[in-house]
Scaffold this motif. Structure first.
Motif, short mmCIF file in Angstrom:
data_model
loop_
_atom_site.label_atom_id
_atom_site.label_comp_id
_atom_site.label_asym_id
_atom_site.label_seq_id
_atom_site.Cartn_x
_atom_site.Cartn_y
_atom_site.Cartn_z
N UNK A 19 0.84 -1.20 0.00
CA UNK A 19 0.00 0.00 0.00
C UNK A 19 0.87 1.24 0.00
N UNK A 20 0.35 2.34 -0.55
CA UNK A 20 1.09 3.61 -0.48
C UNK A 20 1.33 4.00 0.97
N UNK A 21 0.35 3.76 1.81
CA UNK A 21 0.50 3.99 3.24
C UNK A 21 -0.56 3.19 3.99
N UNK A 22 -0.30 3.03 5.27
CA UNK A 22 -1.25 2.42 6.20
C UNK A 22 -1.41 3.36 7.37
N UNK A 23 -2.66 3.62 7.76
CA UNK A 23 -2.93 4.35 8.98
C UNK A 23 -3.34 3.32 10.02
N UNK A 28 0.69 7.14 10.75
CA UNK A 28 0.70 6.87 9.31
C UNK A 28 2.07 6.31 8.95
N UNK A 29 2.08 5.17 8.29
CA UNK A 29 3.30 4.52 7.81
C UNK A 29 3.30 4.63 6.29
N UNK A 30 4.17 5.49 5.75
CA UNK A 30 4.21 5.72 4.31
C UNK A 30 5.30 4.86 3.68
N UNK A 31 4.92 4.09 2.69
CA UNK A 31 5.89 3.27 1.96
C UNK A 31 6.90 4.16 1.26
N UNK A 32 8.05 3.60 0.96
CA UNK A 32 9.09 4.34 0.27
C UNK A 32 8.57 4.93 -1.04
N UNK A 33 8.83 6.21 -1.22
CA UNK A 33 8.43 6.90 -2.44
C UNK A 33 9.65 7.12 -3.31
N UNK A 34 9.50 6.81 -4.59
CA UNK A 34 10.56 7.08 -5.55
C UNK A 34 10.10 8.21 -6.46
N UNK A 35 10.98 8.75 -7.31
CA UNK A 35 10.66 9.98 -8.05
C UNK A 35 9.83 9.81 -9.31
N UNK A 36 8.84 8.95 -9.28
CA UNK A 36 7.94 8.80 -10.42
C UNK A 36 6.95 9.96 -10.41
#
Length: 127
Positions: A19-23, A28-36
């Motif tokens: 998931x992009x994130x989980x609350x 809030x736990x945000x998954x690693x974001x890359x520069x897309x």
């Protein structure tokens, strides 16, 4: 314990089974974001500065979708494909996290998804 999946089209879709994130409760736990770039689906910036800017935009979009914000981030982890680019990444990072910056770790890794130069994950509190 509550658990809610966060999803927004204002950030890149997950590249796999995550998931992009989980609350969970008030966190809030945000998954690693890359520069897309979510509009094009591509990594458009070639340098660490542009890639870090896009990563932080993606991170902010997921946080907003979760009901949180950049100001509520308490911890980040930064992954770089070349630790020598840490100063340039840090300059961009400091512009976003300029007041009461969160705790942070930074690591050089062998390779990132889509050959990105930087990936950042975060933990934040809800507003």
């Amino acid at each position: 314990m509550s658990r809610k999946v966060v999803s927004t089209t204002n950030a890149p879709a997950a590249l796999g089974p995550y998931s992009q994130a989980i609350v969970s409760d008030n966190t809030v736990y945000v998954s690693g974001q890359i520069p897309i770039n979510p509009a094009s689906g591509e990594i458009e910036a070639k340098d660490i500065t542009g890639q870090t800017e896009q990563v932080l935009k993606n991170l902010e979009a997921v946080l907003v979708a979760s009901g949180s914000s950049i100001a509520n981030v308490v911890k980040t982890t930064c992954f770089l494909d070349d630790i020598n680019e840490w100063p340039a990444m840090n300059d961009v990072y400091a512009k976003v996290f300029h007041t009461s910056p969160p705790a942070r770790s930074a690591f050089e890794v062998g390779k990132l998804p889509k050959n990105a130069k930087v990936e950042i994950e975060a933990i934040a509190k809800l507003n």
